[in-house]
Scaffold this motif. Structure first.
Motif, mmCIF file in Angstrom:
data_model
loop_
_atom_site.group_PDB
_atom_site.id
_atom_site.type_symbol
_atom_site.label_atom_id
_atom_site.label_comp_id
_atom_site.label_asym_id
_atom_site.label_seq_id
_atom_site.Cartn_x
_atom_site.Cartn_y
_atom_site.Cartn_z
ATOM 1 N N GLY A 52 9.975 -43.328 3.667
ATOM 2 C CA GLY A 52 10.769 -42.671 2.639
ATOM 3 C C GLY A 52 10.186 -42.781 1.238
ATOM 4 N N PRO A 53 9.560 -43.930 0.856
ATOM 5 C CA PRO A 53 8.985 -44.029 -0.488
ATOM 6 C C PRO A 53 7.895 -43.005 -0.777
ATOM 7 C CG PRO A 53 9.255 -46.204 0.457
ATOM 8 C CD PRO A 53 9.541 -45.228 1.555
ATOM 9 N N LEU A 54 7.415 -42.312 0.254
ATOM 10 C CA LEU A 54 6.316 -41.358 0.069
ATOM 11 C C LEU A 54 6.791 -39.936 -0.219
ATOM 12 C CD1 LEU A 54 3.872 -42.486 2.904
ATOM 13 C CD2 LEU A 54 3.399 -42.530 0.453
ATOM 14 N N THR A 55 8.090 -39.670 -0.154
ATOM 15 C CA THR A 55 8.508 -38.285 -0.308
ATOM 16 C C THR A 55 9.791 -38.173 -1.113
ATOM 17 O OG1 THR A 55 9.110 -36.245 0.866
ATOM 18 C CG2 THR A 55 9.779 -38.312 1.882
ATOM 19 N N ALA A 56 9.844 -37.126 -1.924
ATOM 20 C CA ALA A 56 11.062 -36.795 -2.670
ATOM 21 C C ALA A 56 11.765 -35.584 -2.075
ATOM 22 C CB ALA A 56 10.712 -36.515 -4.136
ATOM 23 N N ASN A 57 11.264 -35.083 -0.966
ATOM 24 C CA ASN A 57 11.863 -33.904 -0.337
ATOM 25 C C ASN A 57 13.277 -34.236 0.116
ATOM 26 O OD1 ASN A 57 12.588 -31.702 1.202
ATOM 27 N ND2 ASN A 57 10.620 -31.531 2.245
ATOM 28 N N PRO A 58 14.292 -33.604 -0.472
ATOM 29 C CA PRO A 58 15.675 -34.003 -0.164
ATOM 30 C C PRO A 58 16.151 -33.587 1.212
ATOM 31 C CG PRO A 58 15.672 -32.111 -1.622
ATOM 32 C CD PRO A 58 14.238 -32.541 -1.496
ATOM 33 N N SER A 59 15.470 -32.627 1.850
ATOM 34 C CA SER A 59 15.970 -32.118 3.120
ATOM 35 C C SER A 59 15.221 -32.672 4.328
ATOM 36 C CB SER A 59 15.880 -30.584 3.144
ATOM 37 O OG SER A 59 14.535 -30.160 3.081
ATOM 38 N N THR A 60 14.241 -33.538 4.095
ATOM 39 C CA THR A 60 13.473 -34.057 5.214
ATOM 40 C C THR A 60 14.062 -35.368 5.704
ATOM 41 O OG1 THR A 60 11.221 -34.525 5.981
ATOM 42 C CG2 THR A 60 11.859 -35.461 3.873
ATOM 43 N N TYR A 61 13.832 -35.663 6.966
ATOM 44 C CA TYR A 61 14.258 -36.941 7.516
ATOM 45 C C TYR A 61 13.301 -38.039 7.053
ATOM 46 C CZ TYR A 61 17.365 -34.322 10.553
ATOM 47 O OH TYR A 61 18.355 -33.493 11.011
ATOM 48 N N ARG A 62 13.837 -39.193 6.749
ATOM 49 C CA ARG A 62 13.004 -40.309 6.309
ATOM 50 C C ARG A 62 12.503 -41.059 7.535
ATOM 51 N NH1 ARG A 62 17.468 -41.831 2.086
ATOM 52 N NH2 ARG A 62 17.263 -40.039 0.711
ATOM 53 N N ARG A 405 14.307 -21.477 -10.248
ATOM 54 C CA ARG A 405 13.177 -22.408 -10.309
ATOM 55 C C ARG A 405 13.452 -23.552 -9.335
ATOM 56 N NH1 ARG A 405 9.666 -20.886 -13.939
ATOM 57 N NH2 ARG A 405 10.332 -19.512 -15.635
ATOM 58 N N THR A 406 12.544 -23.717 -8.398
ATOM 59 C CA THR A 406 12.712 -24.727 -7.362
ATOM 60 C C THR A 406 11.421 -25.512 -7.183
ATOM 61 O OG1 THR A 406 11.987 -23.240 -5.582
ATOM 62 C CG2 THR A 406 14.332 -23.264 -6.103
ATOM 63 N N HIS A 407 11.529 -26.588 -6.445
ATOM 64 C CA HIS A 407 10.365 -27.354 -6.028
ATOM 65 C C HIS A 407 10.029 -26.974 -4.585
ATOM 66 C CE1 HIS A 407 10.787 -29.733 -9.618
ATOM 67 N NE2 HIS A 407 9.749 -30.480 -9.288
ATOM 68 N N GLU A 408 8.742 -26.942 -4.282
ATOM 69 C CA GLU A 408 8.320 -26.762 -2.905
ATOM 70 C C GLU A 408 7.656 -28.043 -2.436
ATOM 71 O OE1 GLU A 408 5.427 -23.727 -2.329
ATOM 72 O OE2 GLU A 408 4.430 -24.092 -4.225
ATOM 73 N N TYR A 409 7.788 -28.304 -1.148
ATOM 74 C CA TYR A 409 7.298 -29.562 -0.593
ATOM 75 C C TYR A 409 6.297 -29.338 0.543
ATOM 76 C CZ TYR A 409 11.248 -31.351 -3.237
ATOM 77 O OH TYR A 409 12.118 -31.645 -4.252
ATOM 78 N N LYS A 410 6.549 -28.324 1.363
ATOM 79 C CA LYS A 410 5.697 -28.106 2.529
ATOM 80 C C LYS A 410 4.250 -27.871 2.113
ATOM 81 C CE LYS A 410 5.034 -25.102 6.548
ATOM 82 N NZ LYS A 410 5.562 -23.959 7.328
ATOM 83 N N ASN A 411 4.038 -27.038 1.094
ATOM 84 C CA ASN A 411 2.681 -26.688 0.667
ATOM 85 C C ASN A 411 2.337 -27.280 -0.696
ATOM 86 O OD1 ASN A 411 2.230 -25.039 2.970
ATOM 87 N ND2 ASN A 411 3.423 -23.411 2.021
ATOM 88 N N ALA A 412 3.013 -28.374 -1.068
ATOM 89 C CA ALA A 412 2.780 -28.978 -2.381
ATOM 90 C C ALA A 412 1.497 -29.795 -2.354
ATOM 91 C CB ALA A 412 3.956 -29.870 -2.755
ATOM 92 N N VAL A 413 0.538 -29.409 -3.180
ATOM 93 C CA VAL A 413 -0.738 -30.119 -3.257
ATOM 94 C C VAL A 413 -1.115 -30.317 -4.716
ATOM 95 C CG1 VAL A 413 -1.604 -29.316 -1.027
ATOM 96 C CG2 VAL A 413 -2.019 -27.939 -3.065
ATOM 97 N N ASP A 414 -1.967 -31.328 -4.953
ATOM 98 C CA ASP A 414 -2.433 -31.567 -6.310
ATOM 99 C C ASP A 414 -3.710 -30.775 -6.563
ATOM 100 O OD1 ASP A 414 -4.490 -32.921 -5.016
ATOM 101 O OD2 ASP A 414 -3.654 -34.912 -5.426
ATOM 102 N N ALA A 415 -4.364 -31.050 -7.693
ATOM 103 C CA ALA A 415 -5.558 -30.288 -8.080
ATOM 104 C C ALA A 415 -6.696 -30.453 -7.087
ATOM 105 C CB ALA A 415 -6.005 -30.709 -9.480
ATOM 106 N N ASP A 416 -6.688 -31.571 -6.332
ATOM 107 C CA ASP A 416 -7.746 -31.821 -5.350
ATOM 108 C C ASP A 416 -7.372 -31.341 -3.956
ATOM 109 O OD1 ASP A 416 -9.368 -33.092 -7.267
ATOM 110 O OD2 ASP A 416 -8.251 -34.967 -7.011
ATOM 111 N N GLY A 417 -6.206 -30.696 -3.843
ATOM 112 C CA GLY A 417 -5.784 -30.183 -2.542
ATOM 113 C C GLY A 417 -5.073 -31.199 -1.683
ATOM 114 N N ASN A 418 -4.730 -32.381 -2.231
ATOM 115 C CA ASN A 418 -4.025 -33.405 -1.465
ATOM 116 C C ASN A 418 -2.524 -33.211 -1.588
ATOM 117 O OD1 ASN A 418 -6.448 -34.783 -0.732
ATOM 118 N ND2 ASN A 418 -6.521 -35.634 -2.797
ATOM 119 N N HIS A 419 -1.814 -33.653 -0.569
ATOM 120 C CA HIS A 419 -0.369 -33.468 -0.548
ATOM 121 C C HIS A 419 0.297 -34.220 -1.688
ATOM 122 C CE1 HIS A 419 3.829 -34.006 0.796
ATOM 123 N NE2 HIS A 419 3.665 -32.789 1.264
ATOM 124 N N GLN A 420 1.232 -33.540 -2.359
ATOM 125 C CA GLN A 420 1.999 -34.137 -3.446
ATOM 126 C C GLN A 420 3.343 -34.589 -2.891
ATOM 127 O OE1 GLN A 420 0.769 -35.152 -6.275
ATOM 128 N NE2 GLN A 420 1.260 -33.600 -7.787
#
Length: 725
Positions: A52-62, A405-420
């Motif tokens: 759980g500490p790795l994600t802020a996605n509110p709809s995902t299971y921890r 305006r929303t946040h996306e999680y499935k395809n959220a990546v940083d400048a280096d292409g790593n998952h955010q």
């Protein structure tokens, strides 16, 4: 070792090599922890590692890693590799030679999936007498790859399993104490020899769209809840909460006792129904309701119950618990309730939230996670703007438009292409048409300010579960099923069986099918059954043209693919019609005959995002069906009258099928269209005979115009033989 010491070691020397963790080292190092879930973090020596500490996605299971599932002989080695993967990065040199889709860091869900794959490998190794990763050589891994090939039939799943083993080898090399697992042979020679035959791509692109016979009534009922019934439901819920709070805090007084007895005495004397509810499926006396409306305490109600047998009487003669709130909503022109009921209020609130989800999910094109991640204030009222932007786009086109305006999680990546792990705000907001705005405004009244619109604590009215986050997709699926059952009951109660929601032929409605259904209905039914609830021409402009071509993760890619699928069907049907001697007419008839020759090319093409864009760019091959207008459109942008009033900067790659214009140079009609035009004309003539004169004249005029179109087709039709001759 403390966190600062760990960070110092990480930042010194080779930043890809991590130090050896100690028993008290956090499972997730501070720089990767999502602040709101810091309290969930575990220590390295713990038997369970919450992710759980790795994600802020509110709809995902921890998800949680339970090390008891790992063979004990491999636990220490895999635990270190897992900690290294959670807190480390793969080297760029490793990534550069292995394709653009390989990520240096994974999401919490992918980490859980990868470690689970490692544990399955360890179980397989133990069964073959292997007790350490150093003995898992390239040859052993070849045998494991053959085992996966024989055991699994899904190519994508098998590929993920192989990739997890490759990642284990890579992170083992970056750990402070490498175990020495061998390099997988598929990492050197490719994975094709270890993969089953390719099947369909799966995912939402292969998900069956909801049938319009199901989606139309479902959307009608959802919008009815928001537009017509929400005010009553919210008022009823507020009154229910007030009565519940009053019952919880009241103390026994002589006045409350007298009021209770005065309320119940005539009901008991006449043998009338008593206010009742249900607890765990059993009918019981509505004690909370009685306390709230009379001011009597629970103790006073219990004493009266013992004396008069209220509970037994309520079970035998259960009655309503009407709320003292006005009912303004109507269904089929009549009040939808004589009075709202105390016991039904939480059920109606549950259905109201479900209706808002249906409207938002279907009429925006958002993924389920993005809908469930919306917060209050995400869709402010627009501020009108004028003039031109710096990029030359006319700002007037956006005047008055609501944006989400929303946040996306499935395809959220940083400048280096790593998952955010914390998600990222979409570069371009979603466009909200009026029904969506109305749904959001209702949701904002259901949750506290600053909360998720589908906050689990606010929407789960029956249970108070610990933790934060939104309702989960599985819960939404069950709520949709319950909403359909409720709506169908209401349709029977209000004598409108034609508005019942039929079962979808492809199974449960679910949540993942809304995006595909939206694309399908826009591409194929611009004026179809679902137009009972919404005008699709406006929706296509809002959902696709206004922003999606610039928005990462929008619905435009899915819409392009569905449009090309629809075109492929139209081209194939025309090809068969011509081959069987059928004829076509219209300004674009000969162009359509040439385009029909591309049917074999469509038939052999797998429709992906890339092929869809390529085919859409080829105007000569694109034929669009408009069954409501009884014609085909062999689309040429410069001849399209449907876009003659478009903004000069707007590029239209597809026709506006919701407003075809007679005389357009792109029109094509077939023999079947001519027959359908005459059928429709006969239907209008029949209606005219039973309609008042002014309306009847308009119906007859329309019927005459349709017959003229059919006659023109018969007189000018061209066949394949005519063109080849």
């Amino acid at each position: 070792m403390t966190a600062p010491e760990i960070n110092a070691d990480i930042n010194s020397g080779d930043r890809y090599l991590l130090p050896l963790p100690e028993p008290g080292t956090p499972v997730v190092l501070p720089q990767f922890v999502v602040a709101m879930h810091t309290h969930l973090n575990a220590c390295y020596a713990d038997a369970a590692w919450p992710l759980g500490p790795l994600t802020a996605n509110p709809s995902t299971y921890r998800r949680v890693i339970y090390w008891r599932n790992c063979p004990a002989v491999f636990a220490d080695e895999l635990r270190l590799a897992a900690w290294t993967m959670i807190n480390g990065h793969l080297r760029p040199t490793f990534l550069q030679t292995r394709g653009a889709r390989l990520r240096s860091r994974l999401s919490a869900a992918q980490i859980h999936e990868t470690i689970s794959a490692w544990i399955r490998l360890a179980i397989w190794l133990q069964a073959r007498g292997i007790r350490r990763l150093a003995d898992c050589t390239t040859g052993v891994l070849h045998s494991y790859g053959q085992h996966l090939l024989s055991y699994h039939t899904n190519r994508s799943h098998t590929h993920k399993m192989l990739g997890a083993v490759t990642r284990l080898w890579a992170f083992d090399q970056l750990s402070a104490r490498p175990a020495g697992i061998g390099r997988a042979p598929w990492d050197e020679r490719g994975a094709d020899d270890y993969l089953p035959a390719a099947t369909t791509t799966g995912g939402e692109n292969e998900t069956e769209p909801l049938a319009e016979q199901t989606m139309g009534p479902l959307l009608v009922w959802a919008m009815r809840m928001i537009d017509d019934l929400a005010e009553d439901i919210l008022a009823g819920w507020a009154e229910t909460q007030r009565l519940t709070q009053a019952a919880r805090t009241t103390t026994g007084t002589p006045h409350g006792k007298a009021t209770l007895e005065a309320f119940l005495a005539p009901l008991l004397a006449a043998g009338s129904p008593l206010p009742a509810g249900r607890t765990q499926g059993e009918v019981c006396l509505a004690a909370t309701y009685l306390s709230g409306i009379t001011g009597a305490s629970r103790s006073q109600i219990d004493k009266l119950n013992q004396r008069e047998g209220l509970a037994e009487a309520a079970a035998q003669r259960p009655g309503p618990c009407p709320l003292n709130v006005p009912v303004a909503g109507r269904i089929a022109g009549e009040p939808w309730r004589q009075a709202l009921d105390f016991a039904e209020a939480p059920v109606l609130m549950r259905h109201l939230g479900t209706a808002a989800f249906i409207v938002c999910a279907y009429l925006t094109g958002m993924r389920t996670g993005e809908v469930l991640g919306m917060r209050t204030g995400c869709c402010p009222d627009p501020k009108p703007t004028t003039g031109e932007h710096a990029d030359g786009n006319n700002a007037d086109a956006n005047t008055g438009r609501h944006l989400i305006r929303t946040h996306e999680y499935k395809n959220a990546v940083d400048a280096d292409g790593n998952h955010q792990s914390s998600g990222v705000e979409r570069d371009v907001p979603w466009v909200a048409i009026t029904p969506v705005v109305n749904a959001i405004r209702v949701l904002e009244r259901m949750v506290p300010d600053g909360s998720l619109l589908f906050d689990g604590r606010a929407h789960d009215l029956r249970y108070h579960r610990p933790g934060t986050g939104s309702l989960k997709p599985a819960a939404i699926r069950h709520r949709i099923e319950d909403f359909v059952a409720w709506a169908n009951t209401e349709a029977l109660t209000h004598h409108i069986p034609g508005e019942a929601i039929p079962a979808d032929p492809h199974g449960p409605i679910g949540t993942a099918r809304f995006r595909r259904s939206l694309a399908w209905h826009i591409a194929r039914r611009p004026n179809g059954l679902v137009a009972l609830a919404i005008q699709y021409g406006h929706l296509r402009t809002s959902v696709s043209g206004a922003y999606a071509s610039r928005g990462r993760g929008g619905i435009h890619e899915l819409l392009d693919m569905e449009t090309v699928r629809a075109v492929a069907d139209s081209v194939a049907d025309l090809h068969d019609t011509l081959e069987n001697g059928g004829g076509v007419s219209g300004p674009a008839a000969r162009r359509a005959i040439r385009a029909a020759a591309t049917a074999p090319r469509f038939a052999g093409t797998v429709i992906t995002v890339r092929t869809a864009r390529r085919l859409l760019a080829n105007e000569d091959a694109m034929i669009y069906d408009n069954p409501q207008a009884f014609l085909l459109c062999q689309y040429k942008r410069e001849q399209a009258l449907c876009h003659r009033d478009s903004v000069k900067h707007t590029v239209k790659d597809t026709p506006g099928l919701d407003h075809c214009v007679p005389g357009c140079g792109n029109i094509v009609r077939t023999d079947q269209h001519a027959a359908l035009l005459r059928d429709r004309a006969a239907f209008l003539d029949t209606r005219a005979r039973h309609t008042p004169h002014p309306v009847a004249e308009r119906l007859r005029t329309t019927a005459g115009r349709l017959r003229a179109y059919a006659d023109t087709h018969d007189q000018t039709r061209t066949t394949l033989e005519d063109t080849t001759g």
